[in-house]
Design a protein around this motif. Structure first.
Motif, PDB file in Angstrom:
ATOM      1  N   GLY A 227      49.040 -27.246  79.280  1.00 38.63           N
ATOM      2  CA  GLY A 227      48.264 -28.463  79.463  1.00 38.63           C
ATOM      3  C   GLY A 227      48.889 -29.627  78.716  1.00 38.63           C
ATOM      4  N   PHE A 228      48.718 -30.834  79.273  1.00 40.31           N
ATOM      5  CA  PHE A 228      49.283 -32.054  78.683  1.00 40.31           C
ATOM      6  C   PHE A 228      48.229 -33.158  78.780  1.00 40.31           C
ATOM      7  CE2 PHE A 228      52.617 -29.559  80.640  1.00 40.31           C
ATOM      8  CZ  PHE A 228      53.654 -29.564  79.713  1.00 40.31           C
ATOM      9  N   ALA A 229      48.117 -33.982  77.735  1.00 39.13           N
ATOM     10  CA  ALA A 229      47.062 -35.008  77.745  1.00 39.13           C
ATOM     11  C   ALA A 229      47.385 -36.148  76.788  1.00 39.13           C
ATOM     12  CB  ALA A 229      45.726 -34.376  77.348  1.00 39.13           C
ATOM     13  N   ASP A 230      46.767 -37.294  77.069  1.00 36.67           N
ATOM     14  CA  ASP A 230      46.654 -38.422  76.134  1.00 36.67           C
ATOM     15  C   ASP A 230      47.997 -38.981  75.672  1.00 36.67           C
ATOM     16  OD1 ASP A 230      43.893 -38.071  76.273  1.00 36.67           O
ATOM     17  OD2 ASP A 230      43.867 -36.697  74.572  1.00 36.67           O
ATOM     18  N   PHE A 231      48.863 -39.301  76.613  1.00 33.33           N
ATOM     19  CA  PHE A 231      50.160 -39.878  76.271  1.00 33.33           C
ATOM     20  C   PHE A 231      50.028 -41.380  76.037  1.00 33.33           C
ATOM     21  CE2 PHE A 231      51.376 -35.953  78.238  1.00 33.33           C
ATOM     22  CZ  PHE A 231      52.548 -35.585  77.592  1.00 33.33           C
ATOM     23  N   ARG A 232      50.454 -41.827  74.867  1.00 33.00           N
ATOM     24  CA  ARG A 232      50.455 -43.258  74.578  1.00 33.00           C
ATOM     25  C   ARG A 232      51.488 -43.552  73.512  1.00 33.00           C
ATOM     26  NH1 ARG A 232      47.158 -39.570  72.067  1.00 33.00           N
ATOM     27  NH2 ARG A 232      46.171 -40.292  70.148  1.00 33.00           N
ATOM     28  N   PHE A 233      51.981 -44.809  73.535  1.00 27.61           N
ATOM     29  CA  PHE A 233      52.928 -45.298  72.548  1.00 27.61           C
ATOM     30  C   PHE A 233      52.196 -46.233  71.589  1.00 27.61           C
ATOM     31  CE2 PHE A 233      55.689 -43.890  75.902  1.00 27.61           C
ATOM     32  CZ  PHE A 233      56.844 -43.468  75.267  1.00 27.61           C
TER      33      PHE A 233
END
Length: 243
Positions: A227-233
């Motif tokens: 699972g992958f989630a909440d990508f932000r810079f």
């Protein structure tokens, strides 16, 4: 009276404005992948990994399920790494792969990885590298980047290990998680992308062009789910605040 009012305002805390640039918010209600994310298949002859959105233990995420398969779930990005060089995200795996080995082409599979692609100035590449990239793009298309970083959840190498990809020196692998100690639950990551690129290639990146996620098992023939989630810079001074 007015001076007293301004003096009072000076005592108030300043508002905090988030500099976060979101690139992966997977709140799609029907399981579909939200644009501009799209599936990329480097080898059309290999069955693609299945990707879908879901609410997973309270987290809006992409679930990746691979059975002898490989595909990237990717999107283009425009990120000012001078302003927001820190990539934050959450990920999880059910279990690490058993027979994968990132030092060998036959073992070049990962329960989970995050893939960043970059453009590099021509003088940094050299003639031989430019010719090799041109050949690769004639076969695989423009999706082949000048350089790439892979953050991986490995099965055997120590956390912090750097390794060139088994297929190309233009992709560098960094082990962030290894083994099963954190399997079965969400874990958070924070990486300084500019610093990692400098460590991998010896110079600063020109432009970050894309972000991708992948679970792939085409070489080992195994099955994996992640699972992958909440990508932000975010800015260097900012925390990866809870979402």
């Amino acid at each position: 009276m007015r001076s007293a009012f301004y003096a009072f305002l000076a005592l108030l805390p300043l508002p905090v404005f988030s500099a976060a640039v979101w690139v992966g918010d997977f709140t799609s209600p029907d399981g579909t992948i939200p644009p501009p994310w799209r599936i990329e298949r480097p080898n059309p002859e290999v069955p693609p990994t299945n990707y879908r959105t879901r609410l997973w233990e309270g987290v809006h995420a992409v679930e990746a399920h691979a059975v002898r398969s490989m595909a990237l779930l990717a999107r283009p990005v425009t990120i000012d790494l001078a302003r927001t060089p820190i990539l934050c995200w959450r990920w999880r795996i059910d279990a690490p792969l058993q027979s994968a080995d990132m030092t060998q082409k036959s073992g070049d599979d990962y329960a989970a990885r995050v893939y960043l692609s970059f453009a590099v100035t021509p003088e940094r590449l050299g003639l031989g590298t430019r010719m090799g990239l041109a050949l690769a793009r004639s076969i695989h298309g423009d999706q082949v980047p000048d350089a790439a970083l892979n953050y991986i959840w490995d099965n055997r190498h120590a956390v912090g290990t750097w390794q060139p990809n088994a297929y190309t020196e233009r992709a560098r692998m960094l082990v962030l998680r290894s083994g099963s100690a954190s399997a079965g639950r969400w874990v958070a990551e924070r990486r300084d992308v500019s610093a990692d690129f400098q460590a991998a290639f010896g110079h600063a990146p020109l432009t970050l062009t894309g972000v991708a996620i992948a679970t792939d098992t085409d070489n080992t023939g195994e099955e994996a789910r992640a699972g992958f989630a909440d990508f932000r810079f975010v800015a260097s001074a900012d925390d990866c605040a809870p979402v």
